[in-house]
Design a protein around this motif. Structure first.
Motif, PDB file in Angstrom:
ATOM      1  N   ILE A  50      -1.295  10.578  13.131  1.00  4.42           N
ATOM      2  CA  ILE A  50      -2.710  10.250  13.244  1.00  4.42           C
ATOM      3  C   ILE A  50      -3.199  10.725  14.598  1.00  4.42           C
ATOM      4  O   ILE A  50      -2.625  10.362  15.626  1.00  4.42           O
ATOM      5  CB  ILE A  50      -2.940   8.736  13.091  1.00  4.42           C
ATOM      6  CG1 ILE A  50      -2.451   8.278  11.711  1.00  4.42           C
ATOM      7  CG2 ILE A  50      -4.409   8.389  13.287  1.00  4.42           C
ATOM      8  CD1 ILE A  50      -2.446   6.782  11.530  1.00  4.42           C
ATOM      9  N   VAL A  52      -6.394  11.013  17.339  1.00  5.91           N
ATOM     10  CA  VAL A  52      -7.705  10.552  17.796  1.00  5.91           C
ATOM     11  C   VAL A  52      -7.870  11.104  19.207  1.00  5.91           C
ATOM     12  O   VAL A  52      -7.145  10.706  20.120  1.00  5.91           O
ATOM     13  CB  VAL A  52      -7.821   9.016  17.807  1.00  5.91           C
ATOM     14  CG1 VAL A  52      -9.184   8.596  18.336  1.00  5.91           C
ATOM     15  CG2 VAL A  52      -7.593   8.438  16.418  1.00  5.91           C
ATOM     16  N   GLN A  99      -8.253   4.726  15.824  1.00  7.23           N
ATOM     17  CA  GLN A  99      -8.774   5.300  14.584  1.00  7.23           C
ATOM     18  C   GLN A  99      -9.867   4.416  13.999  1.00  7.23           C
ATOM     19  O   GLN A  99     -10.901   4.904  13.557  1.00  7.23           O
ATOM     20  CB  GLN A  99      -7.634   5.485  13.582  1.00  7.23           C
ATOM     21  CG  GLN A  99      -8.055   6.156  12.289  1.00  7.23           C
ATOM     22  CD  GLN A  99      -6.907   6.260  11.309  1.00  7.23           C
ATOM     23  OE1 GLN A  99      -6.144   5.299  11.134  1.00  7.23           O
ATOM     24  NE2 GLN A  99      -6.773   7.416  10.675  1.00  7.23           N
ATOM     25  N   GLU A 102     -13.004   4.773  16.090  1.00 11.53           N
ATOM     26  CA  GLU A 102     -13.621   6.080  15.830  1.00 11.53           C
ATOM     27  C   GLU A 102     -14.369   6.066  14.494  1.00 11.53           C
ATOM     28  O   GLU A 102     -15.479   6.591  14.384  1.00 11.53           O
ATOM     29  CB  GLU A 102     -12.550   7.171  15.837  1.00 11.53           C
ATOM     30  CG  GLU A 102     -13.061   8.551  15.542  1.00 11.53           C
ATOM     31  CD  GLU A 102     -13.915   9.146  16.639  1.00 11.53           C
ATOM     32  OE1 GLU A 102     -14.615  10.135  16.368  1.00 11.53           O
ATOM     33  OE2 GLU A 102     -13.917   8.621  17.773  1.00 11.53           O
ATOM     34  N   GLN A 103     -13.782   5.462  13.468  1.00 11.62           N
ATOM     35  CA  GLN A 103     -14.432   5.387  12.160  1.00 11.62           C
ATOM     36  C   GLN A 103     -15.698   4.540  12.229  1.00 11.62           C
ATOM     37  O   GLN A 103     -16.718   4.896  11.628  1.00 11.62           O
ATOM     38  CB  GLN A 103     -13.472   4.829  11.117  1.00 11.62           C
ATOM     39  CG  GLN A 103     -12.400   5.804  10.704  1.00 11.62           C
ATOM     40  CD  GLN A 103     -11.351   5.179   9.801  1.00 11.62           C
ATOM     41  OE1 GLN A 103     -11.236   3.960   9.702  1.00 11.62           O
ATOM     42  NE2 GLN A 103     -10.558   6.023   9.159  1.00 11.62           N
TER      43      GLN A 103
END
Length: 134
Positions: A50, A52, A99, A102-103
């Motif tokens: 993942i 970011v 994450q 950020e979403q």
């Protein structure tokens, strides 16, 4: 190098470390152990990576079976270049939190755009997301 077109070329990649980018936006890294005529893949010692910003986290996934139609991009990993990367590895908890933040930021931005367009009498269509690909 094989001159056979299509999924058969993947046989040259058996037992190599590969990065696979999926339609849903996930990135998997593992060793290719099996492939069939539909480009279905079996990865061994798989991790889900993942990203970011300039940070990343790895989640162990073990053996992973991937349906061929879900593969967007596939490539061999060069271990020497991977070690020289300038990305910072963080814990799973840190990257999952980053994450999520950020979403949420992206969702707020989309809501602001939609409201801005609606106030001006325009119709707003959200950007294409991973669920809308293909």
């Amino acid at each position: 190098m094989s001159t056979i077109p299509g999924a058969a070329q993947l046989f040259d990649e058996l037992d190599k470390k590969l990065m696979v980018y999926l339609r849903d936006g996930r990135t998997l890294i593992g060793y290719l152990r099996s492939v069939d005529q539909f480009a279905n893949l079996v990865l061994h010692r798989t991790i889900e990576r993942i990203h970011v910003g300039n940070r990343y986290g790895d989640i162990d996934r073990g053996v992973f079976v991937i349906r061929g139609e879900n593969v967007v991009l596939l490539g061999e990993i060069d271990d020497t270049k991977e070690e020289a990367a300038t990305l910072e590895q963080v814990s799973i908890e840190e990257i999952l939190e980053a994450q999520r933040v950020e979403q949420e930021r992206r969702q707020e931005q989309e809501q602001l755009r939609a409201r801005f367009m609606k106030e001006r009498g325009l119709q707003y269509t959200a950007e294409i997301g991973p669920d809308d690909m293909y």
